[in-house]
Scaffold this active site. Structure first.
Site, PDB file in Angstrom:
ATOM      1  N   MET A   1       8.852  -2.284   2.108  1.00  0.00           N
ATOM      2  CA  MET A   1       9.808  -3.463   1.658  1.00  0.00           C
ATOM      3  C   MET A   1      10.719  -3.094   0.745  1.00  0.00           C
ATOM      4  O   MET A   1      10.191  -2.566  -0.387  1.00  0.00           O
ATOM      5  CB  MET A   1       9.015  -4.624   1.335  1.00  0.00           C
ATOM      6  CG  MET A   1       8.250  -5.235   2.453  1.00  0.00           C
ATOM      7  SD  MET A   1       7.545  -6.885   1.618  1.00  0.00           S
ATOM      8  CE  MET A   1       6.606  -6.290   0.798  1.00  0.00           C
TER       9      MET A   1
ATOM     10  N   GLY B   1       9.802  -4.913  -4.467  1.00  0.00           N
ATOM     11  CA  GLY B   1       9.763  -3.680  -3.776  1.00  0.00           C
ATOM     12  C   GLY B   1       8.324  -3.281  -3.561  1.00  0.00           C
ATOM     13  O   GLY B   1       7.500  -3.215  -4.735  1.00  0.00           O
ATOM     14  N   SER B   2       7.863  -2.960  -2.502  1.00  0.00           N
ATOM     15  CA  SER B   2       6.391  -2.968  -2.124  1.00  0.00           C
ATOM     16  C   SER B   2       5.952  -2.188  -0.822  1.00  0.00           C
ATOM     17  O   SER B   2       6.833  -2.110  -0.029  1.00  0.00           O
ATOM     18  CB  SER B   2       5.551  -3.946  -2.587  1.00  0.00           C
ATOM     19  OG  SER B   2       6.393  -5.329  -2.091  1.00  0.00           O
ATOM     20  N   ARG B   3       4.854  -2.730  -0.482  1.00  0.00           N
ATOM     21  CA  ARG B   3       4.388  -2.329   0.969  1.00  0.00           C
ATOM     22  C   ARG B   3       3.387  -2.998   1.419  1.00  0.00           C
ATOM     23  O   ARG B   3       2.480  -3.515   0.592  1.00  0.00           O
ATOM     24  CB  ARG B   3       4.067  -0.934   0.892  1.00  0.00           C
ATOM     25  CG  ARG B   3       3.429  -0.418   2.388  1.00  0.00           C
ATOM     26  CD  ARG B   3       3.465   1.251   2.203  1.00  0.00           C
ATOM     27  NE  ARG B   3       2.106   1.895   2.705  1.00  0.00           N
ATOM     28  CZ  ARG B   3       1.750   3.105   2.523  1.00  0.00           C
ATOM     29  NH1 ARG B   3       2.408   3.931   1.861  1.00  0.00           N
ATOM     30  NH2 ARG B   3       0.595   3.422   3.042  1.00  0.00           N
TER      31      ARG B   3
END
Length: 228
Positions: A99, A187-189
């Protein structure tokens, strides 16, 4: 659908304090120098947009595993689920969704079932698109037991910018496919560990929509039933 609904999305409650802080700073910037105020206004709108929480329509057919996040499929590979979940030490197919700061960051359950474990682990903050982020970064892991007894794992992973993982559920909670379970700020995953023998239906580089895009399909006689 009204035209307004196309552009104005509801905001998740987690974003209220952040938008309020951005708005307060923007007012001060306008008092100091008007051009700075306009920059602040743009950032305030972006902050609101980041915490948007649109409604999603989950596919009705049984046995679908949907994406837990908006973003891009960055990795598909075999990997062992986080050891803190207590799952067998055997590789499963892992689908990673990256993301960016422009994606919606509300996370949704990929499959219906019971949350049997929630495990937070502090860590580093490498770029979430890198493979080592799964092992080294701050993460929050969920183990979901489906109706047929099989397990699926979904892991929230902090990224280079993200410093706060939020999880709304606890062990024992019953989830429906596509139901909200958390978010990660800025922001990440998300990693999904598919049950043994289940193959992904997506490819690296494909765009995902949380709660809607089907990433895999269980066999017709297996789990995936919605809880009563």
């Amino acid at each position: 659908m009204r035209m307004r609904d196309t552009f104005i999305k509801p905001m998740h409650r987690e974003g209220i304090k952040f938008v309020a802080a951005f708005a307060a700073i923007t007012l001060l910037l306008f008092l100091l120098w008007e051009p700075l105020g306009w920059i602040g206004l743009g950032l305030t709108v972006w902050c609101y947009y980041f915490f948007r929480d649109p409604e999603r329509v989950t596919p009705a057919r049984k046995g679908v595993i949907v994406s837990p996040a908006d973003g891009i499929v960055s990795l598909i590979e075999p990997a062992v689920p986080p050891k803190e979940l207590g799952m067998p030490d055997e590789p499963l197919t892992r689908v990673s969704v990256f993301m960016s700061v422009f994606n919606c960051h509300v996370n949704r359950a990929p499959i219906a079932g019971e949350i049997t474990a929630v495990a937070y682990r502090p860590g580093k903050f490498f770029n979430a698109s890198l493979d080592k982020a799964s092992a080294d970064n701050e993460r929050n892991s969920l183990r979901i037991q489906m109706a047929d007894g099989r397990d699926l794992a979904v892991v929230q992973i902090a990224g280079l910018v993200a410093r706060r993982i939020v999880c709304f559920v606890k062990p024992g909670a019953m989830m429906r496919t596509g139901e909200r379970f958390g978010l990660i700020r800025f922001g990440s995953r998300l990693d999904v560990y598919l049950p043994d023998g289940v193959n992904p239906l997506v490819s690296v580089g494909q765009t995902m929509v949380a709660g809607e895009t089907v990433i895999a399909q269980l066999d017709a006689t297996a789990g995936g039933q919605e809880p009563d």
